[in-house]
Motif scaffolding. Sequence first.
Motif, PDB file in Angstrom:
ATOM      1  N   GLU A 145       0.794  -1.220   0.000  1.00  0.00           N
ATOM      2  CA  GLU A 145       0.000   0.000   0.000  1.00  0.00           C
ATOM      3  C   GLU A 145       0.836   1.284   0.000  1.00  0.00           C
ATOM      4  O   GLU A 145       1.822   1.402   0.708  1.00  0.00           O
ATOM      5  CB  GLU A 145      -0.885  -0.023   1.243  1.00  0.00           C
ATOM      6  CG  GLU A 145      -2.050   0.860   1.187  1.00  0.00           C
ATOM      7  CD  GLU A 145      -3.050   0.516   2.275  1.00  0.00           C
ATOM      8  OE1 GLU A 145      -4.186   0.929   2.123  1.00  0.00           O
ATOM      9  OE2 GLU A 145      -2.686  -0.137   3.263  1.00  0.00           O
ATOM     10  N   ILE A 146       0.394   2.255  -0.803  1.00  0.00           N
ATOM     11  CA  ILE A 146       0.963   3.598  -0.795  1.00  0.00           C
ATOM     12  C   ILE A 146      -0.119   4.533  -0.270  1.00  0.00           C
ATOM     13  O   ILE A 146      -1.224   4.566  -0.797  1.00  0.00           O
ATOM     14  CB  ILE A 146       1.393   4.043  -2.205  1.00  0.00           C
ATOM     15  CG1 ILE A 146       2.521   3.147  -2.715  1.00  0.00           C
ATOM     16  CG2 ILE A 146       1.840   5.510  -2.182  1.00  0.00           C
ATOM     17  CD1 ILE A 146       2.927   3.428  -4.145  1.00  0.00           C
ATOM     18  N   ALA A 159       8.210  -0.545   1.643  1.00  0.00           N
ATOM     19  CA  ALA A 159       9.042  -0.855   0.484  1.00  0.00           C
ATOM     20  C   ALA A 159       9.214  -2.346   0.231  1.00  0.00           C
ATOM     21  O   ALA A 159       9.381  -2.765  -0.911  1.00  0.00           O
ATOM     22  CB  ALA A 159      10.416  -0.197   0.632  1.00  0.00           C
ATOM     23  N   ASP A 160       9.183  -3.144   1.292  1.00  0.00           N
ATOM     24  CA  ASP A 160       9.412  -4.580   1.106  1.00  0.00           C
ATOM     25  C   ASP A 160       8.852  -5.360   2.287  1.00  0.00           C
ATOM     26  O   ASP A 160       8.380  -4.774   3.257  1.00  0.00           O
ATOM     27  CB  ASP A 160      10.904  -4.875   0.920  1.00  0.00           C
ATOM     28  CG  ASP A 160      11.767  -4.357   2.056  1.00  0.00           C
ATOM     29  OD1 ASP A 160      11.324  -4.396   3.222  1.00  0.00           O
ATOM     30  OD2 ASP A 160      12.895  -3.918   1.788  1.00  0.00           O
ATOM     31  N   GLU A 161       8.903  -6.673   2.189  1.00  0.00           N
ATOM     32  CA  GLU A 161       8.340  -7.530   3.237  1.00  0.00           C
ATOM     33  C   GLU A 161       9.143  -7.507   4.527  1.00  0.00           C
ATOM     34  O   GLU A 161       8.659  -7.949   5.563  1.00  0.00           O
ATOM     35  CB  GLU A 161       8.179  -8.953   2.717  1.00  0.00           C
ATOM     36  CG  GLU A 161       7.084  -9.055   1.673  1.00  0.00           C
ATOM     37  CD  GLU A 161       6.781 -10.472   1.260  1.00  0.00           C
ATOM     38  OE1 GLU A 161       7.160 -11.406   1.998  1.00  0.00           O
ATOM     39  OE2 GLU A 161       6.165 -10.637   0.208  1.00  0.00           O
ATOM     40  N   LEU A 179       9.246   7.562   2.846  1.00  0.00           N
ATOM     41  CA  LEU A 179       8.397   8.742   2.861  1.00  0.00           C
ATOM     42  C   LEU A 179       8.956   9.689   1.816  1.00  0.00           C
ATOM     43  O   LEU A 179      10.155   9.973   1.812  1.00  0.00           O
ATOM     44  CB  LEU A 179       8.439   9.403   4.240  1.00  0.00           C
ATOM     45  CG  LEU A 179       7.869  10.811   4.364  1.00  0.00           C
ATOM     46  CD1 LEU A 179       6.372  10.815   4.072  1.00  0.00           C
ATOM     47  CD2 LEU A 179       8.158  11.376   5.739  1.00  0.00           C
ATOM     48  N   ALA A 180       8.097  10.165   0.912  1.00  0.00           N
ATOM     49  CA  ALA A 180       8.553  11.081  -0.134  1.00  0.00           C
ATOM     50  C   ALA A 180       7.624  12.284  -0.198  1.00  0.00           C
ATOM     51  O   ALA A 180       6.408  12.151  -0.048  1.00  0.00           O
ATOM     52  CB  ALA A 180       8.573  10.369  -1.480  1.00  0.00           C
ATOM     53  N   VAL A 219      12.873   9.896   2.242  1.00  0.00           N
ATOM     54  CA  VAL A 219      13.571   9.387   3.420  1.00  0.00           C
ATOM     55  C   VAL A 219      13.264   7.901   3.523  1.00  0.00           C
ATOM     56  O   VAL A 219      12.099   7.503   3.491  1.00  0.00           O
ATOM     57  CB  VAL A 219      13.091  10.097   4.711  1.00  0.00           C
ATOM     58  CG1 VAL A 219      13.746   9.481   5.940  1.00  0.00           C
ATOM     59  CG2 VAL A 219      13.368  11.580   4.636  1.00  0.00           C
ATOM     60  N   ASP A 220      14.309   7.099   3.616  1.00  0.00           N
ATOM     61  CA  ASP A 220      14.148   5.658   3.822  1.00  0.00           C
ATOM     62  C   ASP A 220      14.160   5.372   5.312  1.00  0.00           C
ATOM     63  O   ASP A 220      14.992   5.900   6.050  1.00  0.00           O
ATOM     64  CB  ASP A 220      15.291   4.885   3.155  1.00  0.00           C
ATOM     65  CG  ASP A 220      15.266   5.013   1.644  1.00  0.00           C
ATOM     66  OD1 ASP A 220      14.162   4.964   1.071  1.00  0.00           O
ATOM     67  OD2 ASP A 220      16.342   5.164   1.047  1.00  0.00           O
TER      68      ASP A 220
END
Length: 94
Positions: free
Chosen positions: A28-29, A40-42, A48-49, A55-56
Amino acid sequence: MTGWRERLDVIDALEAAGWTSDGVYPLEILRMGEAAFAIADEAGNSVLATGGWAVDFPSDVPVLVVVAACLAAAGQAGERLADVIQLRPEGAQR
C-alpha cells in the motif's frame, strides 16, 4: 519485533490522520497532499517522499518516529500522535 507487521501500525495511524490509499499497488501507498508513504518490502523497510525528497526508514525505526515524520511532511504537525497511534509502554504486548 520489527518488520512489515509493525509497519501496519504506521498504515493504521496514517489512515486515522486522513491519509488515503490509491489501492493500486500490492504494498500500500498512502498519500496526504504531496506526501506519500509506502512499505518498500516484506522486511518492513519503508519510505516517505514529498517535495522532491525521500527518506528511507529501515525496519528497526520505531513506528512513532515514522508516523511523526509522515505527519510533519504532510503539514500535519499539529496532529497529536496519541490521537492517531496507540501509545503503549515499551515491552507491552500487542
